[in-house]
Write a protein that holds these residues in place. Structure first.
Motif, PDB file in Angstrom:
ATOM      1  N   GLY A   1      39.384  23.281  81.517  1.00  0.00           N
ATOM      2  CA  GLY A   1      39.110  22.163  80.997  1.00  0.00           C
ATOM      3  C   GLY A   1      39.362  21.999  79.594  1.00  0.00           C
ATOM      4  N   ASN A   2      38.468  21.538  78.856  1.00  0.00           N
ATOM      5  CA  ASN A   2      39.179  21.393  77.261  1.00  0.00           C
ATOM      6  C   ASN A   2      37.841  21.709  76.453  1.00  0.00           C
ATOM      7  N   LEU A   3      38.108  22.208  75.331  1.00  0.00           N
ATOM      8  CA  LEU A   3      37.011  22.208  74.346  1.00  0.00           C
ATOM      9  C   LEU A   3      37.689  21.586  72.885  1.00  0.00           C
ATOM     10  N   VAL A   4      36.789  21.145  72.219  1.00  0.00           N
ATOM     11  CA  VAL A   4      36.915  20.827  70.653  1.00  0.00           C
ATOM     12  C   VAL A   4      36.215  21.576  69.970  1.00  0.00           C
ATOM     13  N   VAL A   5      36.758  22.221  68.755  1.00  0.00           N
ATOM     14  CA  VAL A   5      35.571  22.693  67.914  1.00  0.00           C
ATOM     15  C   VAL A   5      36.145  22.659  66.588  1.00  0.00           C
TER      16      VAL A   5
ATOM     17  N   LEU B   1      32.352  21.019  69.296  1.00  0.00           N
ATOM     18  CA  LEU B   1      32.028  19.586  69.278  1.00  0.00           C
ATOM     19  C   LEU B   1      32.126  18.950  70.558  1.00  0.00           C
ATOM     20  N   SER B   2      32.626  19.365  71.476  1.00  0.00           N
ATOM     21  CA  SER B   2      32.584  18.999  72.873  1.00  0.00           C
ATOM     22  C   SER B   2      33.378  19.752  73.716  1.00  0.00           C
ATOM     23  N   ALA B   3      32.877  19.737  75.077  1.00  0.00           N
ATOM     24  CA  ALA B   3      33.451  20.424  76.232  1.00  0.00           C
ATOM     25  C   ALA B   3      33.500  19.735  77.507  1.00  0.00           C
ATOM     26  N   GLU B   4      34.656  19.764  77.974  1.00  0.00           N
ATOM     27  CA  GLU B   4      34.537  19.226  79.513  1.00  0.00           C
ATOM     28  C   GLU B   4      35.210  20.363  80.266  1.00  0.00           C
ATOM     29  N   LEU B   5      34.206  21.025  81.246  1.00  0.00           N
ATOM     30  CA  LEU B   5      34.803  22.121  82.090  1.00  0.00           C
ATOM     31  C   LEU B   5      34.590  21.606  83.490  1.00  0.00           C
ATOM     32  N   ASN B   6      35.897  21.790  84.347  1.00  0.00           N
ATOM     33  CA  ASN B   6      35.775  21.577  85.769  1.00  0.00           C
ATOM     34  C   ASN B   6      35.828  22.957  86.674  1.00  0.00           C
ATOM     35  N   ASN B   7      35.653  22.771  87.899  1.00  0.00           N
ATOM     36  CA  ASN B   7      35.707  24.097  88.476  1.00  0.00           C
ATOM     37  C   ASN B   7      35.221  25.238  87.942  1.00  0.00           C
ATOM     38  N   LEU B   8      33.709  24.952  87.462  1.00  0.00           N
ATOM     39  CA  LEU B   8      33.010  26.135  86.712  1.00  0.00           C
ATOM     40  C   LEU B   8      32.504  26.965  87.778  1.00  0.00           C
TER      41      LEU B   8
END
Length: 517
Positions: free
Chosen positions: A190-194, A200-207
């Motif tokens: 996925g993606n992280l914003v810090v 600040l945000s996170a979007e994680l798939n196949n966790l």
């Protein structure tokens, strides 16, 4: 990259080889040269590629088309090993390559303006490759602690894990894209914003935090509140159960953050392979303190599970119900020898203190409970219950020792590492027990005293007659015929002590024979 000699300092040793024609007009390509420089404690007074460079111990090998730089230097205050290739001239034959490796501490990352809390803590190995404005990272997380506090999971120090992502900067905000995090039995994409202030945000798939997991997680920080949405086909909840119930560190795991969580899972697995289906959870916290919880689900037989909590002042009130008490207790690893039953618990927790309140379970069966079998036998091995014409413990078709009860109720106090019971009663038509004391302590030891009543039907009949109940039974739930007992020692194998003299004593004399803590 434009540089001037005056911006550099340090001790330099150089070997220069040059070959060029002698004439009035010499072209750049007519000169063949090579420079080998050894720089010690070098420093640039101006930033190079937007980086502050000092304490450089490097070797520079330059020729008309490129310069190769190898060695170590402090980059923005962080020590790194460098392997750089910079093109020289306009031939286009050599492409820029910037590679740096380092062990980054939390302090180093914050100095670089990258704060990965509350996901990554501790030292991480980093390899950075820069191409244009995009930085590609490979990271070694073996020495770091990785946490997803919102789903109760963490990877401890020393457990191998690795990751990769590309990093883009924009006005102090860092976007970690194409994140690939993996280890033995866990991983995420996925993606992280810090920023320097944290996630600040996170979007994680196949966790995948455990073998059975199939989770998607979305996190957004808005007005200092993390809004979290978790969903998936399956989730192994043992980690969050252990954190919430046994370690009591759920609040500390999320720190002083405020969280609004919505979770929706098709199947949630607890301890012993027990499962709850169609789970919906709403959770709200304010600065690390639980404000509201609403958890609902069903078992495989459509039995209802419900946990509700709400904070009022310094106290949090919990209302817990389940149509299958045995499955609920085994799911949370509290007790594994019960089947069926309906449980209702109303507990209060002051701040982060113990859970206190009444618990009641109706119509359940105990299976292969050795402590109960020990109580109903005398010290000589003779079954007191059988001698009185009753056999509450029976063997079913599967060879299990079972005993059915109508009611169990108690006032409990469950804190970190211990549980106390007070005025506890467990009974069926033929037997009954009372108990008080320590069910388990921080050393996993128990110390319970009480009365076993093998003729409960007789006791209840006598206690319903006003005069006789006052003379003999000493109240409705005290025994006319009873055996005082004590359970002490390790919880999984306590010593069972019974006092056979108490069999003949009426209820009014029970205190004489009770064991003292």
């Amino acid at each position: 990259m434009k540089v001037i000699p005056e911006q550099f300092s340090g001790h330099l040793h150089a070997n220069i080889i040059a070959e060029f024609p002698i004439g009035k007009r010499i072209k750049y390509n007519d000169v063949k040269w090579n420079v080998l420089m050894d720089l010690e404690n070098g420093k640039s007074g101006r930033k190079l590629a937007n980086r502050a460079i000092d304490k450089a111990d490097i070797v520079i090998d330059a020729n008309p088309t490129s310069a190769t730089v190898t060695g170590t230097a402090n980059v923005d205050g962080v020590k790194m090993r460098l392997n750089l290739v910079e093109p020289i001239g306009k031939s286009g034959k050599v492409k820029r390559k910037r590679n740096a490796t380092s062990i980054l501490t939390e302090k180093d990352r914050k100095q670089l303006g990258i704060n990965l809390e509350p996901v990554i803590y501790g030292d991480i190995g980093v390899e950075v490759t820069e191409s244009g404005n995009i930085e590609s990272y490979k990271i070694d997380l073996t020495s770091a602690r990785v946490e997803f506090p919102w789903v109760g999971w963490s990877k401890g120090e020393g457990i191998p894990a690795k990751g990769s992502f590309s990093l883009a900067r924009n006005k102090g905000v860092f976007s970690l894209k194409d994140l690939d995090f993996s280890g033995d039995g866990f991983g995420a994409e996925g993606n992280l914003v810090v920023s320097k202030n944290g996630l600040l945000s996170a979007e994680l798939n196949n966790l995948k935090l455990n073998e059975r997991d199939d989770i998607s997680l979305k996190v957004e920080l808005e007005d200092d509140v993390y809004n979290i949405n978790a969903s998936g086909l399956a989730y192994d909840a043992r980690g969050v159960i252990n954190t919430l119930i046994y370690e009591s560190t759920f609040g500390s795991a999320q720190g002083v953050r405020s969280v609004n969580l919505v979770a929706n899972f098709g199947k949630v697995t607890g301890f012993g392979g027990r499962q709850v289906e169609n789970v919906l959870m709403l959770y709200e916290s304010n600065k690390g303190k639980l404000q509201k919880l609403d958890l609902r689900g069903t078992d495989q037989n459509s039995g209802r599970y419900s946990v509700q909590a709400e904070r009022s002042g310094s106290e949090t009130f919990f209302n817990i119900e389940s149509d299958d008490a045995g499955n609920a207790l085994a799911f949370t690893n509290i007790y594994t020898r019960m089947r069926d039953g309906r449980i209702i618990a109303k507990l209060v927790q002051a701040d982060r203190g113990p859970f206190v309140g009444p618990v009641q379970i109706n119509n359940f069966t105990l299976v292969n409970e050795p402590r109960l079998a020990g109580i109903v036998s005398s010290e000589g091995g003779r079954s007191i219950v059988t001698e009185r014409g009753q056999a509450p413990i029976r063997t079913n078709s599967s060879g299990e020792k079972v005993i059915k009860f109508q009611l169990a109720q108690s006032q409990i106090e469950r804190g970190t590492g211990y549980m106390h019971v007070q005025d506890a009663i467990i009974r069926s038509n033929s037997v009954g027990m009372s108990m008080n004391g320590v069910l388990y302590d921080a050393q996993d030891r128990m110390n319970i005293t009480g009365t076993y009543m093998p003729a409960n039907a007789v006791n209840l009949a006598v206690s319903s007659i006003p005069i006789l109940s006052q003379l003999f039974s000493n109240g409705r739930d005290n025994a006319l015929i009873g055996i005082t007992y004590q359970l002490r020692g390790k919880r999984d194998n306590p010593e069972v002590l019974v006092n056979p003299l108490s069999v003949v004593a009426p209820g009014i004399f029970k205190k004489v024979f009770e064991f003292k803590n």
